[in-house]
Scaffold this motif. Sequence first.
Motif, PDB file in Angstrom:
ATOM      1  N   HIS A 272     -47.319  19.227  39.414  1.00 56.82           N
ATOM      2  CA  HIS A 272     -45.932  18.867  39.679  1.00 56.82           C
ATOM      3  C   HIS A 272     -45.103  20.036  40.195  1.00 56.82           C
ATOM      4  CE1 HIS A 272     -46.256  14.818  38.344  1.00 56.82           C
ATOM      5  NE2 HIS A 272     -46.893  15.218  37.252  1.00 56.82           N
ATOM      6  N   SER A 273     -45.551  21.256  40.001  1.00 57.08           N
ATOM      7  CA  SER A 273     -44.816  22.408  40.497  1.00 57.08           C
ATOM      8  C   SER A 273     -45.682  23.186  41.474  1.00 57.08           C
ATOM      9  CB  SER A 273     -44.403  23.332  39.354  1.00 57.08           C
ATOM     10  OG  SER A 273     -43.790  24.489  39.858  1.00 57.08           O
ATOM     11  N   ALA A 274     -45.111  23.564  42.583  1.00 58.66           N
ATOM     12  CA  ALA A 274     -45.832  24.363  43.572  1.00 58.66           C
ATOM     13  C   ALA A 274     -45.783  25.838  43.219  1.00 58.66           C
ATOM     14  CB  ALA A 274     -45.230  24.153  44.963  1.00 58.66           C
TER      15      ALA A 274
ATOM     16  N   TYR B 148     -49.614  17.929  48.727  1.00 62.07           N
ATOM     17  CA  TYR B 148     -49.610  19.282  48.160  1.00 62.07           C
ATOM     18  C   TYR B 148     -49.235  19.242  46.683  1.00 62.07           C
ATOM     19  CZ  TYR B 148     -48.823  24.177  47.434  1.00 62.07           C
ATOM     20  OH  TYR B 148     -48.892  25.457  46.936  1.00 62.07           O
ATOM     21  N   ARG B 149     -48.255  18.438  46.354  1.00 59.60           N
ATOM     22  CA  ARG B 149     -47.828  18.316  44.959  1.00 59.60           C
ATOM     23  C   ARG B 149     -48.971  17.755  44.093  1.00 59.60           C
ATOM     24  NH1 ARG B 149     -42.762  14.743  42.726  1.00 59.60           N
ATOM     25  NH2 ARG B 149     -43.149  15.181  40.541  1.00 59.60           N
ATOM     26  N   ARG B 150     -49.694  16.800  44.634  1.00 59.21           N
ATOM     27  CA  ARG B 150     -50.813  16.213  43.903  1.00 59.21           C
ATOM     28  C   ARG B 150     -51.920  17.250  43.689  1.00 59.21           C
ATOM     29  NH1 ARG B 150     -51.120  12.049  46.820  1.00 59.21           N
ATOM     30  NH2 ARG B 150     -52.615  12.829  48.314  1.00 59.21           N
TER      31      ARG B 150
ATOM     32  N   ARG C 281     -51.568  20.626  43.646  1.00 57.58           N
ATOM     33  CA  ARG C 281     -51.102  21.771  42.857  1.00 57.58           C
ATOM     34  C   ARG C 281     -50.460  21.391  41.530  1.00 57.58           C
ATOM     35  NH1 ARG C 281     -53.197  26.612  44.431  1.00 57.58           N
ATOM     36  NH2 ARG C 281     -53.313  26.593  46.675  1.00 57.58           N
TER      37      ARG C 281
ATOM     38  N   LEU D 266     -40.915  19.839  45.246  1.00 63.16           N
ATOM     39  CA  LEU D 266     -41.948  20.774  44.812  1.00 63.16           C
ATOM     40  C   LEU D 266     -41.476  21.750  43.743  1.00 63.16           C
ATOM     41  CD1 LEU D 266     -43.536  21.587  48.285  1.00 63.16           C
ATOM     42  CD2 LEU D 266     -44.427  20.068  46.510  1.00 63.16           C
ATOM     43  N   ASP D 267     -40.198  21.724  43.418  1.00 62.59           N
ATOM     44  CA  ASP D 267     -39.621  22.615  42.409  1.00 62.59           C
ATOM     45  C   ASP D 267     -39.754  24.083  42.812  1.00 62.59           C
ATOM     46  OD1 ASP D 267     -38.289  23.262  40.060  1.00 62.59           O
ATOM     47  OD2 ASP D 267     -40.146  23.399  38.902  1.00 62.59           O
TER      48      ASP D 267
END
Length: 85
Positions: free
Chosen positions: A67-69, A61-63, A65, A26-27
């Motif tokens: 590529h970055s949460a 969640y990544r999809r 939000r 999620l970075d």
Amino acid sequence: MKVRRTEEDGAFNGLLLTARESAGILDVNAQVVGHLVSAGYLTAVYRGQHWFVTLASVLAYRRRRGHSARSLQVAPRPRNAPRSS
């Protein structure tokens, strides 16, 4: 990345990640992953003595939000606020 399987159905439902592994995907850092679990954005399960996050919830969640949460604004809890258990 160490992936653990559970007995759940679905392609990714049975794969578990540590908070650190989830944070890498999620970075964000592991503390933000904890906030996301507490807020109900990520699904976590308790196995042995550790919490693991499901890969399916991380990818979903990544999809949602991007590529970055980091787009999620997690407000830090005030120092004097009571903690819920």
